[in-house]
Enzyme design. Structure first.
Site, short mmCIF file in Angstrom:
data_model
loop_
_atom_site.label_atom_id
_atom_site.label_comp_id
_atom_site.label_asym_id
_atom_site.label_seq_id
_atom_site.Cartn_x
_atom_site.Cartn_y
_atom_site.Cartn_z
NE ARG A 24 -3.99 -1.86 0.28
CZ ARG A 24 -5.05 -1.56 1.19
NH1 ARG A 24 -5.55 -0.63 2.15
NH2 ARG A 24 -6.11 -2.52 1.00
NE ARG A 28 -7.44 4.77 2.30
CZ ARG A 28 -7.95 4.07 2.94
NH1 ARG A 28 -9.30 4.29 3.20
NH2 ARG A 28 -7.48 2.79 3.34
NE ARG A 37 -10.64 6.70 -3.37
CZ ARG A 37 -11.85 7.05 -3.05
NH1 ARG A 37 -12.35 8.09 -3.60
NH2 ARG A 37 -12.41 6.36 -2.17
CG ASP A 73 -8.71 -3.92 -3.83
OD1 ASP A 73 -8.04 -3.04 -3.14
OD2 ASP A 73 -9.22 -4.73 -3.69
CE1 TYR A 149 -12.28 -8.22 2.30
CE2 TYR A 149 -10.54 -9.63 1.76
CZ TYR A 149 -11.20 -8.65 2.30
OH TYR A 149 -10.09 -8.13 3.16
O1 CP3 Z 1 0.28 0.24 -3.30
C1 CP3 Z 1 -0.31 -0.93 -3.25
O2 CP3 Z 1 -0.11 -1.66 -2.54
C2 CP3 Z 1 -1.21 -1.44 -4.54
C3 CP3 Z 1 -2.48 -1.32 -4.32
C4 CP3 Z 1 -3.32 -2.11 -3.32
C5 CP3 Z 1 -4.72 -1.90 -2.79
N1 CP3 Z 1 -5.09 -2.74 -2.34
C6 CP3 Z 1 -5.00 -0.59 -3.04
C7 CP3 Z 1 -6.18 -0.02 -2.15
C8 CP3 Z 1 -2.90 -3.37 -3.12
C9 CP3 Z 1 -1.82 -4.32 -3.55
C10 CP3 Z 1 -4.14 -3.93 -2.34
C11 CP3 Z 1 -4.51 -5.37 -1.77
C12 CP3 Z 1 -5.41 -5.70 -0.99
N2 CP3 Z 1 -6.81 -5.19 -1.35
C13 CP3 Z 1 -5.50 -6.81 0.06
C14 CP3 Z 1 -4.61 -7.45 0.37
C15 CP3 Z 1 -3.43 -6.99 1.07
C16 CP3 Z 1 -3.92 -6.10 2.65
O3 CP3 Z 1 -4.22 -5.09 2.61
O4 CP3 Z 1 -4.43 -7.19 3.26
C17 CP3 Z 1 -6.94 -6.70 0.44
C18 CP3 Z 1 -7.42 -7.52 1.59
C19 CP3 Z 1 -7.69 -5.74 -0.39
C20 CP3 Z 1 -9.22 -5.33 -0.22
C21 CP3 Z 1 -9.39 -3.98 0.14
N3 CP3 Z 1 -9.26 -3.11 -0.60
C22 CP3 Z 1 -9.73 -3.46 1.46
C23 CP3 Z 1 -10.28 -4.32 2.79
C24 CP3 Z 1 -10.02 -2.14 1.46
C25 CP3 Z 1 -10.64 -1.08 2.41
C26 CP3 Z 1 -9.54 -1.02 3.52
C27 CP3 Z 1 -8.79 0.15 3.21
O5 CP3 Z 1 -7.74 0.22 3.27
O6 CP3 Z 1 -9.34 1.32 2.60
C28 CP3 Z 1 -9.47 -1.75 -0.12
C29 CP3 Z 1 -9.58 -0.56 -0.47
C30 CP3 Z 1 -7.99 -0.06 -1.05
N4 CP3 Z 1 -7.29 -0.69 -1.83
C31 CP3 Z 1 -7.62 1.20 -0.86
C32 CP3 Z 1 -6.27 1.29 -1.45
C33 CP3 Z 1 -5.38 2.41 -1.88
C34 CP3 Z 1 -8.22 2.54 -0.34
C35 CP3 Z 1 -9.30 3.11 -1.23
C36 CP3 Z 1 -9.47 4.28 -1.11
O7 CP3 Z 1 -8.77 5.28 -1.92
O8 CP3 Z 1 -10.33 5.07 -0.65
#
Ligand code: CP3
Length: 349
Positions: A24, A28, A37, A73, A149
């Site tokens: 990540r 944000r 965003r 994602d 999920y």
């Molecule tokens: O920079 C990076 O790592 C690449 C992008 C990336 C995102 N999600 C962007 C994201 C990667 C590799 C992921 C993987 C991901 N997504 C996982 C596995 C890793 C982990 O964190 O456990 C999982 C379980 C998800 C599912 C997911 N996506 C959740 C549970 C959420 C909500 C929680 C949160 O952090 O907001 C997301 C949203 C998400 N994925 C965001 C980002 C940048 C935030 C979205 C926003 O901008 O509002």
């Protein structure tokens, strides 16, 4: 010049300092991410190649990370299989989750092309833009984590609804896991064909299952996915969380590195499973909420905890960067690692 530190570490070659990138790393906590965003939804951002390229590159431009992970994602393939995916302020939400075995028949195994997955276009564009400077990481969820999920519908601490489905419908669960695995195989193959140098598979929810159930339901699909990807000759990193009880099984997979959370002791894992298994991680993302002094101390301590960080080790967090993280603390972590090349006498053991 190509920065090959990550590829060297994954290949167990000696490096002057560990490579570093962060899960990540785009997100944000970065004001430049927030700016983009604020104009589009998260899904629009993932599906807009120009914007997704820009956001993928933001952490590289700011910090000079040793790798760029494509911005997307893990849940997008679930959407392409036929689920209605939304991202709300509370996280992901699937409106027609799998709650009955009959729901599984309706799911497709989508063709992996740029039309289905704009992420492939993003990788292609990244390859042209920086593919000669730094490795590009493609990724997916692991079959089990996507199953969680798809049957739970939301993020959860325990995935009890997913477990209820699993234990009530073991046969249908195998069918669903198999469909997910086939979908991910096509998608990851195309990520490599589009230019990904490395793949990371996220099994974030591995730890909610017992050893026995992980062995029955999760491991066979993960193993199949990984061995089917082997002919592509791309190093694979596997991330798992809360999975001490699974490490002996995970260490036997044909992966280049295991990405661990902060509950594990890196040296202990190495002592148990040997140096042929690369390790990635594992600073607690909570540490990045403190201040630069603490971040520097803890980063050094993490690296020094490994007797031989010069081979097969990649610096990272134990989970993703938290949204509240001050940017200067991320700088402090990276700078600590970058300075090692000059200080290697201090670190060498
Ligand atoms: O920079 C990076 O790592 C690449 C992008 C990336 C995102 N999600 C962007 C994201 C990667 C590799 C992921 C993987 C991901 N997504 C996982 C596995 C890793 C982990 O964190 O456990 C999982 C379980 C998800 C599912 C997911 N996506 C959740 C549970 C959420 C909500 C929680 C949160 O952090 O907001 C997301 C949203 C998400 N994925 C965001 C980002 C940048 C935030 C979205 C926003 O901008 O509002």
């Amino acid at each position: 010049m190509f920065n090959d530190l990550l590829l060297k570490a994954l290949n167990k070659e000696i490096v002057p300092r560990p490579p570093i990138w962060l899960m990540r790393q785009a997100g944000r906590y970065l004001p430049e991410y927030q700016k983009i965003r604020s104009q589009v939804t998260f899904l629009e951002l993932c599906n807009n190649p120009e914007l997704a390229v820009e956001v993928s590159l933001q952490p590289y431009e700011r910090f000079k990370t040793d790798a760029v992970i494509v911005f997307s994602d893990i849940l997008l393939p679930a959407q392409k299989m036929g689920l209605e995916l939304e991202f709300t302020d509370e996280g992901p939400q699937i409106n027609n989750l799998i709650s009955d075995p009959a729901d599984i028949k309706k799911l497709q195994i989508p063709m992996a092309n740029e039309e289905t997955y704009p992420t492939l276009t993003v990788i292609n564009m990244l390859k042209k833009e920086i593919g000669e400077k730094v490795p590009i990481i493609g990724f997916s969820g692991a079959p089990w984590t996507l199953f969680c999920y798809m049957t739970e519908g939301y993020s959860s601490n325990n995935f009890n609804r997913a477990k209820k489905f699993l234990y009530t419908n073991p046969k249908a669960s195998h069918q669903l896991l198999s469909k997910i695995t086939n979908t991910l195989f096509l998608y990851l193959t195309m990520q490599v064909n589009s230019g990904a140098h490395v793949l990371q598979i996220f099994d974030t929810w591995a730890g909610v299952l017992s050893q026995e159930d992980y062995k029955t339901f999760a491991l066979p699909y993960l193993r199949q996915l990984i061995s089917d990807l082997m002919p592509l000759k791309v190093p694979i990193i596997l991330y798992t969380n809360n999975s001490h009880h699974l490490l002996s099984k995970l260490s036997m997979l044909k992966i280049a590195a295991l990405s661990l959370d902060w509950r594990c002791n890196l040296q202990e894992v190495r002592d148990n499973f040997g140096t042929s298994l690369g390790l990635q991680g594992n600073l607690d993302p909570g540490i990045l909420l403190t201040n630069q002094t603490v971040v520097r101390e803890k980063t050094k301590a993490m690296i020094q905890s490994l007797k031989n960080w010069q081979t097969g080790y990649i610096c990272n967090l134990g989970h993703g960067v938290l949204p509240q993280t001050p940017v200067e603390n991320v700088h402090a972590m990276l700078d600590t690692v970058f300075e090692i090349a000059n200080e290697s006498l201090v670190y060498a053991k």
